[in-house]
Motif scaffolding. Structure first.
Motif, PDB file in Angstrom:
ATOM      1  N   TYR C 154       0.779  -1.050  -0.013  1.00  0.00           N
ATOM      2  CA  TYR C 154       0.020  -0.037  -0.216  1.00  0.00           C
ATOM      3  C   TYR C 154       0.776   1.166   0.134  1.00  0.00           C
ATOM      4  O   TYR C 154       0.545   2.205  -0.631  1.00  0.00           O
ATOM      5  CB  TYR C 154      -1.136   0.043   1.162  1.00  0.00           C
ATOM      6  CG  TYR C 154      -1.631   1.309   1.622  1.00  0.00           C
ATOM      7  CD1 TYR C 154      -1.124   2.268   2.465  1.00  0.00           C
ATOM      8  CD2 TYR C 154      -2.818   1.530   0.887  1.00  0.00           C
ATOM      9  CE1 TYR C 154      -1.736   3.205   2.703  1.00  0.00           C
ATOM     10  CE2 TYR C 154      -3.629   2.738   1.393  1.00  0.00           C
ATOM     11  CZ  TYR C 154      -2.872   3.451   2.250  1.00  0.00           C
ATOM     12  OH  TYR C 154      -3.686   4.817   2.362  1.00  0.00           O
ATOM     13  N   ALA C 169      -5.147   3.643  -6.609  1.00  0.00           N
ATOM     14  CA  ALA C 169      -4.680   2.415  -6.796  1.00  0.00           C
ATOM     15  C   ALA C 169      -4.166   1.670  -5.686  1.00  0.00           C
ATOM     16  O   ALA C 169      -4.290   0.418  -5.157  1.00  0.00           O
ATOM     17  CB  ALA C 169      -3.368   2.539  -7.779  1.00  0.00           C
ATOM     18  N   SER C 170      -3.380   2.392  -4.742  1.00  0.00           N
ATOM     19  CA  SER C 170      -3.153   1.780  -3.518  1.00  0.00           C
ATOM     20  C   SER C 170      -4.197   1.289  -2.439  1.00  0.00           C
ATOM     21  O   SER C 170      -4.171   0.159  -2.033  1.00  0.00           O
ATOM     22  CB  SER C 170      -1.924   2.669  -2.623  1.00  0.00           C
ATOM     23  OG  SER C 170      -2.822   4.015  -1.898  1.00  0.00           O
ATOM     24  N   LYS C 172      -7.138   0.510  -3.758  1.00  0.00           N
ATOM     25  CA  LYS C 172      -7.718  -0.696  -4.344  1.00  0.00           C
ATOM     26  C   LYS C 172      -6.941  -1.948  -4.153  1.00  0.00           C
ATOM     27  O   LYS C 172      -7.583  -2.917  -3.753  1.00  0.00           O
ATOM     28  CB  LYS C 172      -7.703  -0.382  -5.969  1.00  0.00           C
ATOM     29  CG  LYS C 172      -8.313  -1.435  -6.871  1.00  0.00           C
ATOM     30  CD  LYS C 172      -8.426  -0.963  -8.190  1.00  0.00           C
ATOM     31  CE  LYS C 172      -9.185  -2.070  -9.046  1.00  0.00           C
ATOM     32  NZ  LYS C 172      -9.328  -1.554 -10.732  1.00  0.00           N
ATOM     33  N   ALA C 173      -5.595  -1.665  -4.109  1.00  0.00           N
ATOM     34  CA  ALA C 173      -5.008  -2.958  -3.862  1.00  0.00           C
ATOM     35  C   ALA C 173      -5.191  -3.183  -2.436  1.00  0.00           C
ATOM     36  O   ALA C 173      -5.317  -4.763  -2.274  1.00  0.00           O
ATOM     37  CB  ALA C 173      -3.521  -2.532  -3.977  1.00  0.00           C
ATOM     38  N   VAL C 176      -8.727  -5.023  -2.078  1.00  0.00           N
ATOM     39  CA  VAL C 176      -8.838  -6.280  -2.777  1.00  0.00           C
ATOM     40  C   VAL C 176      -8.133  -7.463  -1.860  1.00  0.00           C
ATOM     41  O   VAL C 176      -8.572  -8.388  -1.699  1.00  0.00           O
ATOM     42  CB  VAL C 176      -8.571  -6.253  -4.235  1.00  0.00           C
ATOM     43  CG1 VAL C 176      -8.583  -7.617  -4.865  1.00  0.00           C
ATOM     44  CG2 VAL C 176      -9.231  -5.233  -4.855  1.00  0.00           C
ATOM     45  N   THR C 177      -6.829  -6.998  -1.668  1.00  0.00           N
ATOM     46  CA  THR C 177      -6.196  -8.170  -0.891  1.00  0.00           C
ATOM     47  C   THR C 177      -6.746  -8.291   0.204  1.00  0.00           C
ATOM     48  O   THR C 177      -6.645  -9.668   0.858  1.00  0.00           O
ATOM     49  CB  THR C 177      -4.672  -7.851  -0.847  1.00  0.00           C
ATOM     50  OG1 THR C 177      -4.500  -6.449  -0.384  1.00  0.00           O
ATOM     51  CG2 THR C 177      -3.949  -7.724  -2.308  1.00  0.00           C
ATOM     52  N   TRP C 238      -6.417  -5.481  -8.783  1.00  0.00           N
ATOM     53  CA  TRP C 238      -5.634  -4.507  -8.211  1.00  0.00           C
ATOM     54  C   TRP C 238      -4.343  -4.267  -8.917  1.00  0.00           C
ATOM     55  O   TRP C 238      -3.699  -3.342  -8.868  1.00  0.00           O
ATOM     56  CB  TRP C 238      -5.470  -4.596  -6.766  1.00  0.00           C
ATOM     57  CG  TRP C 238      -4.837  -6.137  -6.190  1.00  0.00           C
ATOM     58  CD1 TRP C 238      -5.194  -7.184  -6.385  1.00  0.00           C
ATOM     59  CD2 TRP C 238      -3.392  -6.107  -6.048  1.00  0.00           C
ATOM     60  NE1 TRP C 238      -4.308  -8.089  -5.934  1.00  0.00           N
ATOM     61  CE2 TRP C 238      -3.108  -7.327  -6.069  1.00  0.00           C
ATOM     62  CE3 TRP C 238      -2.349  -5.070  -6.137  1.00  0.00           C
ATOM     63  CZ2 TRP C 238      -1.839  -7.895  -5.670  1.00  0.00           C
ATOM     64  CZ3 TRP C 238      -1.032  -5.813  -6.090  1.00  0.00           C
ATOM     65  CH2 TRP C 238      -0.946  -7.168  -5.594  1.00  0.00           C
ATOM     66  N   ASP C 241      -3.668  -1.691 -11.825  1.00  0.00           N
ATOM     67  CA  ASP C 241      -3.602  -0.290 -11.153  1.00  0.00           C
ATOM     68  C   ASP C 241      -2.502  -0.089 -10.364  1.00  0.00           C
ATOM     69  O   ASP C 241      -1.960   1.146 -10.262  1.00  0.00           O
ATOM     70  CB  ASP C 241      -4.777  -0.308 -10.205  1.00  0.00           C
ATOM     71  CG  ASP C 241      -6.155   0.041 -11.148  1.00  0.00           C
ATOM     72  OD1 ASP C 241      -6.812   0.666 -10.751  1.00  0.00           O
ATOM     73  OD2 ASP C 241      -6.112  -0.986 -12.171  1.00  0.00           O
ATOM     74  N   ALA C 242      -1.563  -1.165  -9.767  1.00  0.00           N
ATOM     75  CA  ALA C 242      -0.619  -1.075  -8.750  1.00  0.00           C
ATOM     76  C   ALA C 242       0.736  -0.334  -9.647  1.00  0.00           C
ATOM     77  O   ALA C 242       1.519  -0.064  -9.125  1.00  0.00           O
ATOM     78  CB  ALA C 242      -0.244  -2.488  -8.093  1.00  0.00           C
ATOM     79  N   ASP C 533     -13.826  -4.516 -13.526  1.00  0.00           N
ATOM     80  CA  ASP C 533     -13.845  -3.067 -12.826  1.00  0.00           C
ATOM     81  C   ASP C 533     -15.129  -2.659 -12.535  1.00  0.00           C
ATOM     82  O   ASP C 533     -15.670  -2.274 -11.635  1.00  0.00           O
ATOM     83  CB  ASP C 533     -12.884  -2.114 -13.223  1.00  0.00           C
ATOM     84  CG  ASP C 533     -11.304  -2.543 -12.846  1.00  0.00           C
ATOM     85  OD1 ASP C 533     -10.559  -2.071 -13.514  1.00  0.00           O
ATOM     86  OD2 ASP C 533     -11.209  -3.222 -11.859  1.00  0.00           O
TER      87      ASP C 533
END
Lengths: 166, 103, 643
Positions: C154, C169-170, C172-173, C176-177, C238, C241-242, C533
């Motif tokens: 993140y 993006a951070s 989202k990551a 999702v994780t 994710w 986007d990362a 998405d």
């Protein structure tokens, strides 16, 4: 007379008190001065009734004679117009009341004292004796009184002699 | 009917009261002085009468009365000359006009 | 030994602890601390690996070289432990080598960034966490370190948080994780319920005795967690986007290590999967779907990093396919080779981006002339990805295909070949667009400090392929060299893909615009990433925002309203108190003062200045006094006496 004549007393008392009251009631200053003269003379009469001839004479000479005249002089000197002699009477009820109460209190008090009622039993001393005592026993007061008169004379002359600036 | 001392006392008191009334209520300085004379007179009457009734032989009251008379005379002489001087200064002899001490 | 092992993750952790509290200025200058720590960890990892290599084998299966466990509470199942066995030994090498390469590379890449010190600090923390994952001897500790990695991911994705892209993006990551991590946690709970322990040496043997249903439950839950971290369908959204984060960070985290953690987890828990049977099939299925999904989407990307991202997703799918065949060796071997060549490709991409100042491949071209070294190493990585002999990728892919065949999963084998074809195709596409042709005259070669790590990684990629048998033996399994027929099939597929790509892109024999037009619908679907998405947005994000809005309304309206209302009441109360003070208190005081003044004014009138009035007062007093003393009091006395 060894006894005080009741009639004489009543008449003289009436004259005295009456004159005093009239003096207060009249709006005219000159009239008031004359009423004063009347009172002073009536008082002299009372002195006579009390066999105090010398004092009666002194009363006439000093009071009725000099003081009254002096008063009239000053009245004249402070009067600008003839009309100014007439003044409002200034009779204050509160003061009258207070004076009345005062009289009443004294009257009541003296009543309770039970003073000798009868006429003086003894004969009153003569003037000669009065004079003799005056210059022996009462010499000091006599001299001092003379001093007082002198001082008053000087003072009066000085005050009256000053002009516009005091 | 005999007239006792209390009659003279009453008279003197009444006279004194009248004079007191005048001294305190009259506006004219001369009137006040005249009223003072009344009071002095009343006192003299009392003195003479009392002496006559109580101590006729020693005449104490009579001498007192004489000196009282002298002082009264001196007093009124001086008083009148003051009134004159005052009149010259402020052109009035009315006491209620003299208010400088007011505050 | 225990100290040595513990030091491997602790050294980078110490680097983070040192760098973290520093001021920005100081931290930027102290970034070499991180590199020193990493180098030390690498050295120690090599020592550990040698130890493991030399340790005698006893019996079948992985041999434990060293194990120590320290419980938090005495006799409890909760604690920290270290386990060194062949698997962890290999992982140690992978993590430390790639980690150090990335840190050295970053000296050049992140050179001008004003927060470079913090970047290194987080890299150190991440490395520490990943090493802890690899050395953990129980699932709980693994989970905890796993979470720390998530945090670092993140922080690194959102490194340039002043821009909106990285910020979103951070988050989202992370979210999702996190979804996956819930599954992981539930799996841990189930595991604990079954065995009252988290330790590998207790759970894994016991798993064979579990009922298939129980094993399936635990395995699927753990798989769900692995799917989150390793970007498997449907939790893959994710990873592309990362790419908003710094490229070297992407190389480390999203190519080599963190995303591989899911594979590592499943590899460790494989006995549970085997006991389940169903779980293996699910893993296989998910892996192949992901492989195809990633590959297909990589075809339509123009951003070089996005291509690599989807490629990573696809290759991770491959690893899961391997695990789905219950082959720990195949999965881990591909993990290792992929780690090296994918990080190489990312680092190369970084150099290219640095040089051309763009990430769009359409603006690149002809770089092979200006950037020879980069071209060379990148090509090695690309060929490895495509699975061309003799690069490492060939061997690891082959191993997976072999495992599929061994398990008689013929359909999946076909799909796997299809995925390989796609891989080769999009790799070629990328290579041609970037290095072939003309353009980019102002491109320049990368700095030495960036090229050196890439060369090292390329070298590894060249040789490590030949270690496949040794690798398998190390892990305690018997593997043979790739069978000729299979090797031919996979090579043919790779070459076909490369050839097709060459034909389309290098030689321009196909008008790509026309193809896009013809297959408009398909292209649209691909461009929209299969609408995943959008789907997630509508199904989860929007409703959640609505719920959050309702809570916000409650908080602002009711809670804040109550607080503000109470505050307003308080203000009113103080106002009233103030008014009371002013009117009553002050009023009282003031009125008292006024009364005194008033009385003074009135009394002042006594001072009339008129003598006669003074005399009247005196007379009044005297009369009063006289009356009392002479008359009234005696009268009163007489009356009282008489009564």
């Amino acid at each position: 007379m060894p006894e005080v004549n009741a009639v004489a007393f009543v008449v003289l008392a009436a004259l005295t008190l009456g004159g005093a009251v009239m003096m207060m009631l009249t709006p005219n200053v000159v009239h008031a001065a004359f009423w004063l003269l009347e009172v002073l003379v009536a008082t002299a009469g009372l002195y006579l009734v009390l066999s105090a001839e010398f004092i009666a004479l002194v009363q006439i000479m000093v009071y009725a004679g000099a003081v009254s005249v002096l008063v009239l002089f000053v009245i004249m000197l402070t009067l600008r117009r003839r009309e100014d002699a007439e003044r409002p009477r200034n009779l204050s009820l509160p003061v009258a009341a207070m004076a009345a109460i005062f009289a009443a209190v004294v009257a009541v008090t003296t009543r309770a004292m039970r003073l000798p009622a009868a006429a003086a039993p003894a004969k009153a001393p003569a003037v000669a004796e009065f004079g003799h005592e005056l210059f022996t026993r009462w010499t000091l007061p006599f001299e001092i009184a003379s001093g007082v008169l002198l001082v008053a004379l000087v003072g009066a002359v000085w005050w009256a002699g000053r002009g516009e600036d005091l | 009917m005999k007239v006792g001392l209390d009659a003279f006392i009453l008279l003197a008191t009444a006279l004194f009261s009248v004079g007191l009334f005048g001294a305190l209520s009259k506006r004219s300085a001369i009137m006040v002085l005249m009223a003072l004379e009344l009071m002095a007179n009343a006192v003299n009457i009392l003195l003479v009468a009392a002496s006559r009734y109580v101590t006729p032989a020693t005449m104490d009251g009579w001498f007192f009365a004489v000196f009282s008379l002298v002082v009264s005379a001196a007093e009124i002489g001086l008083g009148l000359s003051l009134v004159l001087a005052l009149y010259r200064k402020v052109r009035t002899a009315e006491l209620d006009r003299l208010e400088t001490l007011k505050g | 030994m225990g100290v040595l092992l513990a030091a491997i993750p602790l050294l980078p952790a110490a680097a983070f602890a040192l760098l973290g509290p520093m001021s920005r200025e100081l931290r930027n200058r102290a970034k070499w601390v991180s590199i020193v720590a990493m180098s030390a960890s690498l050295a120690l990892a090599v020592v550990a690996f040698v130890q493991a290599w030399l340790a005698p084998a006893h019996g079948e299966g992985a041999r434990v070289v060293f194990h120590a466990f320290a419980p938090i509470a005495p006799g409890g199942a909760f604690g920290f432990g270290l386990l060194l066995d062949p698997v962890s030994a290999v992982m140690l090498i992978v993590v430390t080598v790639v980690g150090l390469a990335v840190q050295v590379y970053s000296l050049g890449y992140m050179h001008s960034d004003e927060r470079v010190g913090w970047y290194y600090a987080v890299l150190s923390l991440f490395s520490a966490a990943m090493l802890a994952v690899v050395l953990a001897d129980n699932f709980l500790m693994l989970y905890m370190a796993w979470e720390v990695m998530g945090l670092c991911s993140y922080l690194l994705i959102g490194f340039w948080h002043t821009e909106e892209g990285p910020r979103k993006a951070s988050i989202k990551a992370f979210l999702v994780t996190r979804v996956g991590d819930i599954g992981f946690a539930l799996g841990l709970a189930a595991m604990f319920a079954l065995t009252r322990s988290f330790a590998f040496d207790k759970v894994l043997p016991a798993a064979t005795a579990w009922a298939p249903g129980a094993a399936t439950l635990v395995a699927l839950l753990l798989l769900f967690g692995a799917m989150g971290k390793s970007a498997q369908f449907p939790l893959h959204v994710w990873l592309p986007d990362a790419m908003a984060g710094p490229t070297p960070a992407s190389a480390l985290i999203h190519a080599a290590t963190m995303v591989a953690a899911g594979v590592y987890l499943v590899a460790r828990a494989l006995p549970i999967f085997v006991a389940s049977g169903v779980a293996l099939s699910v893993t296989l299925l998910i892996g192949i779907v992901t492989a195809l999904l990633g590959g297909s989407l990589a075809l339509v990307q123009y951003d070089i990093k996005k291509v690599l991202a989807y490629s990573t997703i696809s290759q991770l799918g491959y690893m899961f396919v391997a695990l789905g065949t219950a082959s720990e060796v195949a999965g881990l071997y591909h993990l290792v080779t992929h780690a090296f060549f994918k990080s190489l490709l990312f680092l190369g991409a970084g150099v290219i981006i640095h040089s051309t100042h763009t990430q769009d491949m359409r603006e690149m071209g002809g770089l092979r002339k200006k950037m020879p070294v980069t071209t060379g190493v990148f090509t090695i990585g690309a060929l490895a990805l495509a699975g061309v002999f003799p690069l490492s990728g060939f061997f690891s892919k082959d191993e997976i295909l072999a495992s599929l065949l061994r398990g008689h999963h013929y359909a999946f084998f076909g799909f796997a070949l299809l995925a390989a074809l796609l891989t080769a195709f999009y790799v070629t596409r990328l290579w041609v667009r970037v290095f072939w042709g003309t353009g980019s005259d102002h491109a320049h070669e990368g700095h030495r400090v960036m090229l050196a790590p890439m060369v090292v990684l390329a070298a590894i990629t060249l040789v490590i392929g030949f270690a496949s048998v040794a690798f398998a033996g190390f892990l305690g399994h018997e593997v043979e060299w790739p069978e000729v027929g299979l090797a031919a099939a996979s090579t043919f597929t790779a070459l076909a893909g490369i050839g097709a790509g060459w034909w389309v892109y290098a030689m321009g024999k196909v008008d790509t615009a026309e193809v896009r037009e013809r297959l408009r619908l398909l292209y649209l679907v691909l461009q929209q990433k299969y609408y995943m998405d959008r789907l997630y947005e509508a199904a989860f994000v929007k409703p959640f925002e609505k719920v959050a809005g309702a809570f916000a309304w409650f908080d602002l309206g009711v809670i804040d309203g109550a607080v503000n209302g109470a505050a307003a009441l308080w203000v009113r109360a103080t106002q009233l108190s103030w008014r009371f003070d002013v009117s009553v208190i002050d009023g009282g005081v003031n009125r008292l003062a006024d009364a005194v003044v008033d009385a003074g004014e009135r009394l002042r009138r006594l001072q009339s200045g008129s003598v006669q009035s003074y005399q009247r007062l005196v007379l009044g007093a005297v009369v009063l006094l006289l009356a009392w003393v002479m008359v009234l009091w005696p009268a009163l006395k007489a009356v009282l006496k008489g009564a």
